[in-house]
Design a protein around this motif. Structure first.
Motif, short mmCIF file in Angstrom:
data_model
loop_
_atom_site.label_atom_id
_atom_site.label_comp_id
_atom_site.label_asym_id
_atom_site.label_seq_id
_atom_site.Cartn_x
_atom_site.Cartn_y
_atom_site.Cartn_z
N ARG A 52 36.68 47.45 39.41
CA ARG A 52 37.88 46.59 39.34
C ARG A 52 38.29 46.36 37.89
O ARG A 52 39.47 46.40 37.55
CB ARG A 52 37.59 45.26 40.06
N LYS A 151 43.16 41.78 37.20
CA LYS A 151 42.47 40.57 36.76
C LYS A 151 42.66 40.46 35.25
O LYS A 151 41.80 40.83 34.45
CB LYS A 151 40.99 40.66 37.15
N TYR A 155 45.98 33.90 33.01
CA TYR A 155 45.74 33.20 34.27
C TYR A 155 46.61 31.95 34.42
O TYR A 155 46.32 31.08 35.24
CB TYR A 155 44.25 32.84 34.39
N ASN A 158 47.72 30.86 37.87
CA ASN A 158 46.67 30.18 38.65
C ASN A 158 46.36 28.79 38.08
O ASN A 158 46.08 27.86 38.83
CB ASN A 158 45.39 31.01 38.64
N GLU A 184 46.37 33.42 48.54
CA GLU A 184 44.98 33.19 48.12
C GLU A 184 44.94 31.87 47.38
O GLU A 184 45.96 31.19 47.25
CB GLU A 184 44.49 34.32 47.22
N THR A 186 43.47 29.62 43.75
CA THR A 186 43.58 29.86 42.31
C THR A 186 42.45 30.75 41.79
O THR A 186 42.62 31.47 40.81
CB THR A 186 43.61 28.54 41.52
N GLY A 187 41.30 30.69 42.47
CA GLY A 187 40.18 31.53 42.04
C GLY A 187 39.35 32.00 43.22
O GLY A 187 38.18 32.39 43.05
N ASP A 188 39.93 31.99 44.40
CA ASP A 188 39.21 32.38 45.62
C ASP A 188 40.16 33.04 46.61
O ASP A 188 41.36 32.73 46.61
CB ASP A 188 38.61 31.14 46.33
N ASN A 189 39.63 33.87 47.47
CA ASN A 189 40.42 34.42 48.59
C ASN A 189 40.30 33.48 49.79
O ASN A 189 39.43 32.62 49.82
CB ASN A 189 39.93 35.82 48.96
N LEU A 208 44.33 39.15 44.77
CA LEU A 208 43.22 39.84 44.12
C LEU A 208 42.29 40.39 45.20
O LEU A 208 41.99 39.69 46.17
CB LEU A 208 42.45 38.90 43.20
N GLY A 210 39.25 40.51 46.20
CA GLY A 210 37.99 39.84 45.89
C GLY A 210 36.79 40.64 46.37
O GLY A 210 36.80 41.22 47.46
N ILE A 211 35.76 40.63 45.56
CA ILE A 211 34.54 41.37 45.91
C ILE A 211 33.78 40.62 46.99
O ILE A 211 33.21 41.22 47.90
CB ILE A 211 33.75 41.69 44.63
N THR A 212 33.83 39.29 46.94
CA THR A 212 33.21 38.50 48.00
C THR A 212 34.00 38.71 49.30
O THR A 212 33.42 38.86 50.38
CB THR A 212 33.20 37.00 47.62
N THR A 248 33.16 34.75 43.88
CA THR A 248 31.85 35.02 43.27
C THR A 248 31.06 33.74 43.03
O THR A 248 29.89 33.64 43.39
CB THR A 248 32.04 35.80 41.96
N1 PMP Z 1 41.38 35.37 43.71
C1 PMP Z 1 41.47 35.09 42.40
C2 PMP Z 1 42.82 34.80 41.81
C3 PMP Z 1 40.32 35.07 41.58
O1 PMP Z 1 40.41 34.80 40.28
C4 PMP Z 1 39.06 35.34 42.17
C5 PMP Z 1 37.82 35.29 41.33
N2 PMP Z 1 37.59 36.50 40.68
C6 PMP Z 1 39.01 35.64 43.55
C7 PMP Z 1 40.19 35.64 44.29
C8 PMP Z 1 37.70 35.97 44.24
O2 PMP Z 1 37.25 37.23 43.82
P1 PMP Z 1 35.70 37.60 43.77
O3 PMP Z 1 35.18 37.45 45.16
O4 PMP Z 1 35.67 39.01 43.30
O5 PMP Z 1 35.06 36.66 42.83
#
Ligand code: PMP
Length: 293
Positions: A52, A151, A155, A158, A184, A186-189, A208, A210-212, A248
């Protein structure tokens, strides 16, 4: 504990890890990053994070100073140097030093740095009671402006949403697109559960990857839980049986209220609980070992 920073391949003390004020990463948010995690001395999904990172760099036409494989080695070395087993790892590649104009052509030497520190876990309450979140007025960057699959170091989109969520008393905020589809946080799906089926927005809509998120999809399918990548509105979100967020740092967090509407029973649901269990089990085994070859 997290005292050694890898700055362009050299280990420097935290206080001495400095980047020029002329670096376009700082001046313009011109750069890319990744947030990874290690569990008990194993880096979770290292390949996927590198993939990524290098795709984000390719998108912004930034040629990283080292190869993907070398970056993987540098990440492992950094966790080892800091003697960490459960770490949060931040990898940043900046455009590098340039003049005060925007032109990336004037930045011949990109910089990279890696920070490995102890993971800051979220409070237990988040998982046991579930979160209350809100949708915010700030819309996620549209694909035609800046594809959220990149990424990038910028930011602000967000952060503005996060501020709006905070003002409403929430630690996470749900972002929509211009048409009002749920994208999604701000930092999670985000996932919802309807009649035992997991539903999450497809990445092409502008989220994004997301890997999780991807891990949850894969593990759910393996465990005979149906998954659909489908766009949905707030109407479906408010009326879902369950809702959870993935990331993550957060892993899998149940959501029990959105915009004042109770989700399902108002407590973390059974499918979310099952996914959390499967995920915890998986992370205890998966990963690239840091200490043994
Ligand atoms: N959406 C956004 C905008 C993010 O910044 C993140 C964190 N990287 C995620 C989703 C979740 O992604 P991941 O599972 O790869 O941490």
């Amino acid at each position: 504990m997290g005292n050694w920073i890898n700055l362009n391949g050299k280990f420097v003390k935290r206080e001495e890890a400095k980047i020029s004020v002329f670096d376009h990463g700082l001046l313009y948010g011109d750069g890319v990053f990744e947030g990874l995690r290690s569990y008990n001395g194993r880096i979770f999904k290292l390949e996927e994070h590198l993939f990524r990172l290098y795709r984000s760099a390719h998108f912004i036409m930034l040629e990283p100073p080292i190869s993907k494989e070398e970056m993987g080695e540098e990440i492992i070395k950094t966790v080892r140097k800091n003697q960490l087993r459960d770490a949060y790892i931040r990898v940043v590649i900046t455009r590098g030093e340039g003049d005060l104009g925007l032109d990336p052509e004037k930045c011949p030497h990109p910089n990279y740095f890696i920070i490995a520190d102890r993971i800051q876990l979220y409070p237990k309450d988040f998982y046991e009671k579930g979160l209350e979140v809100v949708t915010v007025s700030i819309r996620r960057n549209p694909l035609y402006s800046l594809d959220p699959q990149v990424k990038s170091l910028n930011y602000l989109n967000n952060i503005l949403a996060k501020i709006e969520g905070r003002i409403a008393g929430c630690v996470e905020a749900i972002m929509l697109n211009q048409e009002g589809w749920v994208l999604e946080c701000t930092g999670d799906n985000i996932f919802i559960v309807e009649d035992g089926v997991l539903i999450t927005p497809p990445t092409y809509i502008g989220v994004l990857e997301g890997i999780t998120r991807n891990t949850v999809i894969e593990l759910a399918k393996k465990n005979n839980i149906e998954v659909k990548e489908e766009i949905f509105s707030c109407y479906r979100l408010y009326n879902a049986d369950e809702c959870f967020l993935t990331g993550t740092a957060a892993e899998i967090v149940p959501v029990v209220k959105v915009d004042g509407r109770r989700i399902g029973t108002g407590s973390p649901g059974p499918i979310t609980g099952r996914i959390r269990e499967i995920f915890r089990e998986y992370v205890s085994k998966e990963g690239t070992p840091v200490y043994e070859k």
